[in-house]
Design an enzyme around this catalytic site. Structure first.
Site, PDB file in Angstrom:
ATOM      1  N   GLU A 266      30.462  34.237  56.010  1.00 47.62           N
ATOM      2  CA  GLU A 266      31.177  34.612  56.176  1.00 47.62           C
ATOM      3  C   GLU A 266      32.918  33.439  56.717  1.00 47.62           C
ATOM      4  O   GLU A 266      34.216  34.016  55.887  1.00 47.62           O
ATOM      5  CB  GLU A 266      31.018  35.555  57.735  1.00 47.62           C
ATOM      6  CG  GLU A 266      30.728  36.790  57.079  1.00 47.62           C
ATOM      7  CD  GLU A 266      30.852  37.462  56.199  1.00 47.62           C
ATOM      8  OE1 GLU A 266      32.359  38.084  56.349  1.00 47.62           O
ATOM      9  OE2 GLU A 266      29.952  37.815  55.527  1.00 47.62           O
ATOM     10  N   TRP A 269      34.190  32.852  53.358  1.00 46.37           N
ATOM     11  CA  TRP A 269      34.561  33.986  52.554  1.00 46.37           C
ATOM     12  C   TRP A 269      36.440  33.394  52.702  1.00 46.37           C
ATOM     13  O   TRP A 269      37.464  33.541  51.706  1.00 46.37           O
ATOM     14  CB  TRP A 269      34.681  34.993  52.716  1.00 46.37           C
ATOM     15  CG  TRP A 269      35.233  36.019  52.797  1.00 46.37           C
ATOM     16  CD1 TRP A 269      36.526  36.893  53.981  1.00 46.37           C
ATOM     17  CD2 TRP A 269      35.173  36.962  52.066  1.00 46.37           C
ATOM     18  NE1 TRP A 269      36.985  37.946  52.728  1.00 46.37           N
ATOM     19  CE2 TRP A 269      36.343  37.899  50.396  1.00 46.37           C
ATOM     20  CE3 TRP A 269      34.034  36.649  50.667  1.00 46.37           C
ATOM     21  CZ2 TRP A 269      36.191  38.562  49.449  1.00 46.37           C
ATOM     22  CZ3 TRP A 269      34.380  37.758  49.074  1.00 46.37           C
ATOM     23  CH2 TRP A 269      35.769  38.754  49.708  1.00 46.37           C
ATOM     24  N   TRP A 297      47.753  57.870  42.238  1.00 50.02           N
ATOM     25  CA  TRP A 297      47.657  57.935  43.883  1.00 50.02           C
ATOM     26  C   TRP A 297      47.985  59.466  44.308  1.00 50.02           C
ATOM     27  O   TRP A 297      49.407  59.758  43.591  1.00 50.02           O
ATOM     28  CB  TRP A 297      48.485  56.403  44.133  1.00 50.02           C
ATOM     29  CG  TRP A 297      47.375  55.344  44.133  1.00 50.02           C
ATOM     30  CD1 TRP A 297      47.753  54.169  43.133  1.00 50.02           C
ATOM     31  CD2 TRP A 297      45.775  54.891  44.153  1.00 50.02           C
ATOM     32  NE1 TRP A 297      46.701  53.376  43.212  1.00 50.02           N
ATOM     33  CE2 TRP A 297      45.463  53.159  43.865  1.00 50.02           C
ATOM     34  CE3 TRP A 297      44.805  55.348  45.518  1.00 50.02           C
ATOM     35  CZ2 TRP A 297      44.420  52.800  43.684  1.00 50.02           C
ATOM     36  CZ3 TRP A 297      44.284  54.618  45.335  1.00 50.02           C
ATOM     37  CH2 TRP A 297      44.136  53.584  44.428  1.00 50.02           C
ATOM     38  N   ASN A 332      35.326  44.933  62.302  1.00 50.46           N
ATOM     39  CA  ASN A 332      35.174  44.912  60.559  1.00 50.46           C
ATOM     40  C   ASN A 332      34.492  45.625  59.699  1.00 50.46           C
ATOM     41  O   ASN A 332      35.258  46.630  58.698  1.00 50.46           O
ATOM     42  CB  ASN A 332      34.115  43.511  59.651  1.00 50.46           C
ATOM     43  CG  ASN A 332      34.299  42.820  59.120  1.00 50.46           C
ATOM     44  OD1 ASN A 332      35.373  42.408  58.310  1.00 50.46           O
ATOM     45  ND2 ASN A 332      33.186  42.672  58.112  1.00 50.46           N
ATOM     46  N   TRP A 350      45.959  51.443  47.823  1.00 51.04           N
ATOM     47  CA  TRP A 350      45.644  50.738  48.996  1.00 51.04           C
ATOM     48  C   TRP A 350      46.793  49.882  49.437  1.00 51.04           C
ATOM     49  O   TRP A 350      46.022  49.247  50.728  1.00 51.04           O
ATOM     50  CB  TRP A 350      44.630  49.863  48.489  1.00 51.04           C
ATOM     51  CG  TRP A 350      45.203  49.345  47.002  1.00 51.04           C
ATOM     52  CD1 TRP A 350      44.778  49.527  45.312  1.00 51.04           C
ATOM     53  CD2 TRP A 350      45.245  48.014  46.647  1.00 51.04           C
ATOM     54  NE1 TRP A 350      45.444  48.240  44.577  1.00 51.04           N
ATOM     55  CE2 TRP A 350      45.701  47.099  45.775  1.00 51.04           C
ATOM     56  CE3 TRP A 350      46.180  46.846  47.787  1.00 51.04           C
ATOM     57  CZ2 TRP A 350      46.162  46.488  45.434  1.00 51.04           C
ATOM     58  CZ3 TRP A 350      46.561  45.333  47.366  1.00 51.04           C
ATOM     59  CH2 TRP A 350      47.425  46.040  46.561  1.00 51.04           C
ATOM     60  N   TRP A 373      40.968  44.340  50.773  1.00 55.19           N
ATOM     61  CA  TRP A 373      41.643  46.199  50.857  1.00 55.19           C
ATOM     62  C   TRP A 373      41.377  45.816  49.074  1.00 55.19           C
ATOM     63  O   TRP A 373      41.107  47.094  48.204  1.00 55.19           O
ATOM     64  CB  TRP A 373      43.347  46.283  50.529  1.00 55.19           C
ATOM     65  CG  TRP A 373      42.941  46.211  52.259  1.00 55.19           C
ATOM     66  CD1 TRP A 373      43.789  45.527  53.469  1.00 55.19           C
ATOM     67  CD2 TRP A 373      43.316  47.811  52.256  1.00 55.19           C
ATOM     68  NE1 TRP A 373      43.578  46.497  54.669  1.00 55.19           N
ATOM     69  CE2 TRP A 373      43.605  48.053  53.658  1.00 55.19           C
ATOM     70  CE3 TRP A 373      43.434  48.988  51.686  1.00 55.19           C
ATOM     71  CZ2 TRP A 373      43.418  49.265  54.883  1.00 55.19           C
ATOM     72  CZ3 TRP A 373      43.380  50.052  52.650  1.00 55.19           C
ATOM     73  CH2 TRP A 373      43.428  50.150  54.296  1.00 55.19           C
TER      74      TRP A 373
END
Length: 455
Positions: A266, A269, A297, A332, A350, A373
């Site tokens: 992590e 990342w 959208w 998270n 988004w 996202w």
């Protein structure tokens, strides 16, 4: 080189998202060259639409105050200036007689533009990543777009270099340039003080204490990280975002402990997302997959506002959104649930959610925020499938969120564990809590239809 009066010319040390003294190669290089003038520039011009949000500003105030105090202990001080970074630094070079700017490499497009504008006057140093920024590439010299492949390639650069200690003293320049007062920047909210219950304490000392505390329990991370009612995460994300501790210092603190690999993946990342945005600097604004440019959208301002306020009628979603507003942080697992709900249940772009998180999270990284996202939306180059639609109620039950909901949605505090995840279906919804804004089955069918339409 010698400056006026035979004295060594000073160097500017430009702090950005590296607000620490320990493991700071740019600081070490500046100190080795002679007198150092530490400077922080509040630049709301260079980033354009991505100037730091309100929650980050709250944290920044505390972090700068802490850094200034730590520098004073070394016989130095922090000069504060405001304006476009490259122009401010160019002026400071002329005013102070400094001949070079030392700074940490950053991946955000506005920082890279400022670095380029400074040209030969700036010397960049690695320090905010596990491996030098941009160094993990494919055989063809391109940056990885899939995290699994990036992680595999990163192994050749691990473990990272060991962190270097903070200097014990800094040489002051013969004359200090003038700077702003931190209070005059008005980074803290006042009327109302919406940050009174914000999550965490800024500063390098707190960051180091948090690292030590988490190292003792990092082996439990994989088992507890997805449980929002527990303290299973590290709490390091705001400190890493503002650079109060370096990733490699965190790595070396954790790597010797059993079962630390999940956490280290992590941590890596963050390197991946920064490297990805080197090639895709507008990733925060543009779909990684062009097919999503055709997505229809919905324009639904009332539903967007209900999501922002935590009034959707889905307890786990509402708990997360209220935690975010009240604390500047969100667990998270719940970030994924709330993001999925906005995108797929409400079919809202988004980018609306990304912008809201940018303004309300104390740890909103440009790379992390945009990549995460787009991963949830399915629009990213490394992304979840659009057809994977999280079930808020199922996620809430699976990850034992009852006590988490009770904390952040007090209207539901008296409901049992069996009923609290779905009070509407169980017939126990209090009058002061909204009904679900849309049914899960209805939302899922609408989302799947929208996905089919852009294939």
């Amino acid at each position: 080189m010698k400056g006026m009066g035979g004295m060594t010319a000073p160097s500017l040390l430009w702090f950005r998202q590296d607000l620490r003294l320990a493991d700071h190669p740019a600081l070490v290089a500046a100190a080795a060259a002679g007198p150092v003038i530490p400077v922080y520039v509040l630049d709301d011009e260079g980033p354009g639409d991505w100037a730091i949000g309100g929650a980050q500003r709250w944290w920044l105030h505390g972090s700068l105050a802490s850094l200034a105090k730590d520098l004073e202990a070394l016989g130095s001080r922090l000069i504060l200036r405001r304006g476009r970074s490259e122009a401010v630094l160019a002026n400071l070079l002329e005013e102070s007689g400094a001949e070079r700017v030392h700074a940490t490499k950053h991946g955000e497009p506005w920082w890279r533009a400022a670095d380029a504008a400074l040209g030969e006057r700036i010397e960049l140093h690695d320090g905010n990543h596990l491996a030098p920024l941009g160094s993990i590439c494919t055989g063809g010299g391109k940056h990885y777009r899939i995290y699994g492949s990036f992680w595999k390639a990163l192994q050749g650069s691990l473990p990272p270099e060991k962190p270097v200690p903070a200097p014990k003293k800094l040489t002051a320049p013969a004359r200090w340039p003038k700077g702003d007062k931190l209070a005059d920047w008005h980074l803290l909210p006042t009327k109302p003080d919406w940050a009174s219950d914000f999550h965490g304490t800024p500063g390098e000392a707190t960051a180091q204490n948090t690292v030590r505390a988490f190292a003792a329990k990092v082996g439990d991370y994989e088992a507890h990280r997805n449980l929002p009612a527990e303290e299973g995460t590290s709490g390091l994300s705001p400190h890493l975002h503002h650079g109060e501790v370096s990733p490699r210092a965190v790595w070396h603190a954790m790597a010797g402990h059993k079962d630390a690999e999940k956490f280290l993946r992590e941590l890596a990342w963050r390197d991946f997302t920064d490297n990805l945005t080197l090639d895709l600097p507008d990733y925060a604004d543009r779909n990684g997959r062009p097919a999503f440019d055709k997505m229809k959208w919905r324009k639904a301002p009332k539903e967007l506002r209900a999501w922002q306020q935590g009034r959707t009628g889905y307890p786990i979603v509402d708990a997360g959104m209220r935690q975010l507003w009240q604390s500047g942080w969100m667990h998270n697992r719940v970030r994924m649930i709330t993001a999925s709900f906005l995108i797929k249940h409400l079919l809202i772009d988004w980018r609306e959610g990304e912008r809201w998180f940018w303004d309300t999270l104390v740890d909103a990284d440009y790379g992390n925020n945009s990549v995460n996202w787009q991963w949830i939306a399915g629009s990213g180059v490394d992304a979840n499938m659009w057809s994977r639609i999280m079930t808020p109620i199922g996620q809430s039950e699976k990850f034992a969120a009852a006590d988490y909901i009770r904390r952040w949605v007090p209207e539901l505090a008296d409901l049992s564990d069996a009923h609290i995840h779905d009070p509407e279906t169980n017939g126990v919804r209090p009058d002061n809590y909204p009904a679900p804004i849309i049914g899960h089955r209805e939302a899922r069918e609408r989302a799947l239809a929208a996905g089919r339409a852009i294939r």
